[in-house]
Design a protein around this motif. Structure first.
Motif, PDB file in Angstrom:
ATOM      1  N   ARG A 161       0.850  -1.195   0.000  1.00 17.65           N
ATOM      2  CA  ARG A 161       0.000   0.000   0.000  1.00 17.65           C
ATOM      3  C   ARG A 161       0.887   1.247   0.000  1.00 17.65           C
ATOM      4  O   ARG A 161       1.969   1.243   0.589  1.00 17.65           O
ATOM      5  N   ARG A 162       0.433   2.282  -0.638  1.00 18.37           N
ATOM      6  CA  ARG A 162       1.224   3.513  -0.755  1.00 18.37           C
ATOM      7  C   ARG A 162       1.458   4.145   0.632  1.00 18.37           C
ATOM      8  O   ARG A 162       0.502   4.346   1.395  1.00 18.37           O
ATOM      9  N   ASN A 163       2.726   4.423   0.924  1.00 20.88           N
ATOM     10  CA  ASN A 163       3.131   5.086   2.160  1.00 20.88           C
ATOM     11  C   ASN A 163       2.729   4.316   3.423  1.00 20.88           C
ATOM     12  O   ASN A 163       2.591   4.903   4.494  1.00 20.88           O
ATOM     13  N   LYS A 164       2.498   3.016   3.272  1.00 20.72           N
ATOM     14  CA  LYS A 164       2.142   2.189   4.424  1.00 20.72           C
ATOM     15  C   LYS A 164       2.920   0.877   4.356  1.00 20.72           C
ATOM     16  O   LYS A 164       3.288   0.425   3.265  1.00 20.72           O
TER      17      LYS A 164
END
Length: 413
Positions: free
Chosen positions: A357-360
Motif C-alpha cells: 500500500r502507498r506510504n504504508k
C-alpha cells in the motif's frame, strides 16, 4: 361438626414417562446410530450414560450395520512452532453439516459470488488437534498413511535414529487412541499403501527389488509370508518414483519407466498396454489424484480430469468452469484429492503474499488450508460417457503460519 376426609389407605403413584436410560443399551445404540454424528457432541453433554454410549464401539458397530457411517476428514500437519519439527493429526469433522440451508446459514455460512455463480462457503473451519489424554497423536515423517474404515494406518517412515522404520501404528478415529500393529518384515520410508479385499498392500520404500512389497491381513492382523517381487524393467530402479492405485480387483503400479498390474488371485504381475500410458502424468510434480467409483481423477492447472481407459486419454470434468476462480489472484500449493464418501474434495494451501500500500507497510495475509467439495454425476451421451461436476462448498481453515499440511484422509465414522 367439621367435615374431614380420611387419608387413603394406600399411596397411589402417578404413572411416569419412561426414561431413555431405561432402554437396553443395544436398542439405545440402534436408535442413536441413526442420528447424524454432528449431533453427538450435544447429545454427549446430556448425561454420563449418553457420553459412554456415544463413544463406545457398540455405537459405531450399529452405524456400520445400518449403513449410517459418515465421512470425516483428518489432516496430518507438520508443526513449525518448535525447533524440532513433528507431525500431528487434526480433525476437520465440521466440514459438512447434515442440516438444511437455513440451519447452515445460522451457523455462520455465507454465499460468495464466483463470476456470477453462488457457492456455499463456511467462513472458517477449526483444526481440532487429535489428542490421547493431553498429548497430540504424532506421525512419523515419510510414513505411508491409509484410511481403513474408521482407522488410519501409519506405516513405516523415519524413526528417531533417522533410519527406515518397520513400525506400524493405527489411529482409531472413533476413540482418538493409537495402538501398535504387527511390524513389517522390511523397514520402509516413502512407501505406498493401498487396500484391496481386506488386505493392505505396502510397496516400495526399501531400496531393494527382492522385498519390494508385503501384505497385511487386516482382520487377523498378520503379515502374509510371501513378499511381492516387482518385475524387472530395464527403465526402472529399485526405488524410483511411483504411484499405486486400485481399480476393480487389481492393483496398478505406475512408474516412470513402466506400468504394471498385479492380480492377487493369480499372484502374478503383468505389463500394461498403451491404454495406460497417460496415467504416467499422475507422477508429475504438483499433480494430485485419487480413485473414485473405479475411475482415476486428477487436478491439474485449475481443472479436474478423469481418465478414459477406452481411449487412453484424460477428459475434463464438465460443469466446473468456476473452479479456477476459487484460487484466483493467489499463490497456492496442492495438498490432496480425496474420495469423500463418493464426493471429491480438493485440498490446497494458500500461501501468504504481501499486499503493498502507498506510504504504508505491507500487509502479510495469513496462510489458510482450502477445501472444495465437488459432487459428480455420470451422463451417457451420443459421444460416450461424460462426467459433470458441481461445486457444493468452499471452506477454509486458517493455518496462522505454524502448520504445514501434508496429507488429508477421509475415514468412515
Amino acid at each position: 361438626m367439621k367435615n374431614s376426609t380420611a387419608p387413603p389407605l394406600f399411596h397411589v403413584h402417578e404413572p411416569s414417562s419412561p426414561s431413555f436410560s431405561s432402554v437396553p443399551d443395544e436398542i439405545a445404540a440402534n436408535c442413536l446410530a441413526r442420528v447424524s454424528k454432528s449431533q453427538y457432541r450435544s447429545l454427549s453433554s446430556i448425561s454420563k450414560g449418553f457420553y459412554a454410549l456415544l463413544s463406545s464401539p457398540e455405537i459405531y458397530a450399529a452405524r456400520s450395520q445400518i449403513g449410517a457411517t459418515e465421512p470425516r476428514l483428518y489432516l496430518c500437519c507438520e508443526s513449525l512452532r518448535t525447533d524440532t519439527r513433528c507431525n500431528s493429526w487434526y480433525n476437520l469433522m465440521s466440514l459438512i453439516s447434515n442440516c438444511d440451508d437455513d440451519e447452515i446459514i445460522e451457523k455462520g455460512d455465507a454465499f460468495i459470488s464466483v463470476d456470477g455463480a453462488e457457492i456455499k462457503r463456511r467462513t472458517e473451519l477449526r483444526l481440532v488437534p487429535v489428542k490421547d489424554s493431553s498429548f497430540h497423536l504424532r506421525a512419523r515423517s515419510k510414513e505411508a498413511n491409509l484410511a481403513v474404515g474408521p482407522e488410519i494406518y501409519q506405516i513405516g517412515g523415519i524413526n528417531k535414529k533417522g533410519k527406515r522404520s518397520r513400525s506400524v501404528c493405527v489411529l482409531d478415529c472413533r476413540s482418538h487412541t493409537q495402538r501398535r500393529a504387527p511390524s513389517m518384515r522390511v523397514a520402509r520410508q516413502d512407501a505406498k499403501a493401498c487396500l484391496l479385499d481386506g488386505s493392505i498392500y505396502v510397496m516400495g520404500g526399501c531400496g531393494e527389488r527382492e522385498c519390494w512389497g508385503e501384505v497385511l491381513d487386516v482382520k487377523s492382523q498378520t503379515w502374509k509370508k510371501e513378499i511381492l517381487h516387482i518385475p524387472s524393467g530395464d527403465d526402472d530402479e529399485f526405488d524410483c518414483k511411483f504411484e499405486v492405485l486400485v481399480l476393480g480387483s487389481r492393483i496398478y503400479v505406475i512408474t516412470e519407466g513402466n506400468k504394471y498390474v498385479y492380480d492377487p488371485k493369480e499372484g502374478r504381475w503383468l505389463l500394461l498396454d498403451t491404454r495406460f500410458e497417460g496415467l504416467k502424468s499422475i507422477l508429475e510434480l504438483g499433480t494430485v489424484w485419487c480413485v473414485l467409483d473405479n475411475l482415476v481423477f486428477k487436478e491439474c492447472s485449475d481443472d479436474l480430469f478423469w481418465y478414459d481407459l477406452s481411449c487412453g486419454k484424460w477428459v475434463i470434468v464438465e460443469g466446473l468452469e468456476d473452479l479456477c476462480y476459487t484460487r484466483v489472484n493467489c499463490r497456492y500449493r496442492m495438498i490432496q484429492l480425496v474420495n469423500y464418501g463418493g464426493k471429491l474434495v480438493i485440498v490446497w494451501l494458500v500461501l501468504p503474499e504481501p499486499i503493498f500500500r502507498r506510504n504504508k507497510p505491507p500487509v502479510i495475509q495469513e496462510e489458510k488450508t482450502c477445501f472444495v467439495v465437488i459432487r459428480l454425476e455420470k451422463r451417457m451421451t451420443s459421444s460416450g460417457l461424460v462426467i459433470w461436476g458441481e461445486i457444493e462448498r468452499l471452506s477454509f481453515s486458517l493455518v496462522h503460519g505454524s502448520y504445514n499440511p501434508l496429507t488429508c484422509l477421509s475415514v468412515s465414522l
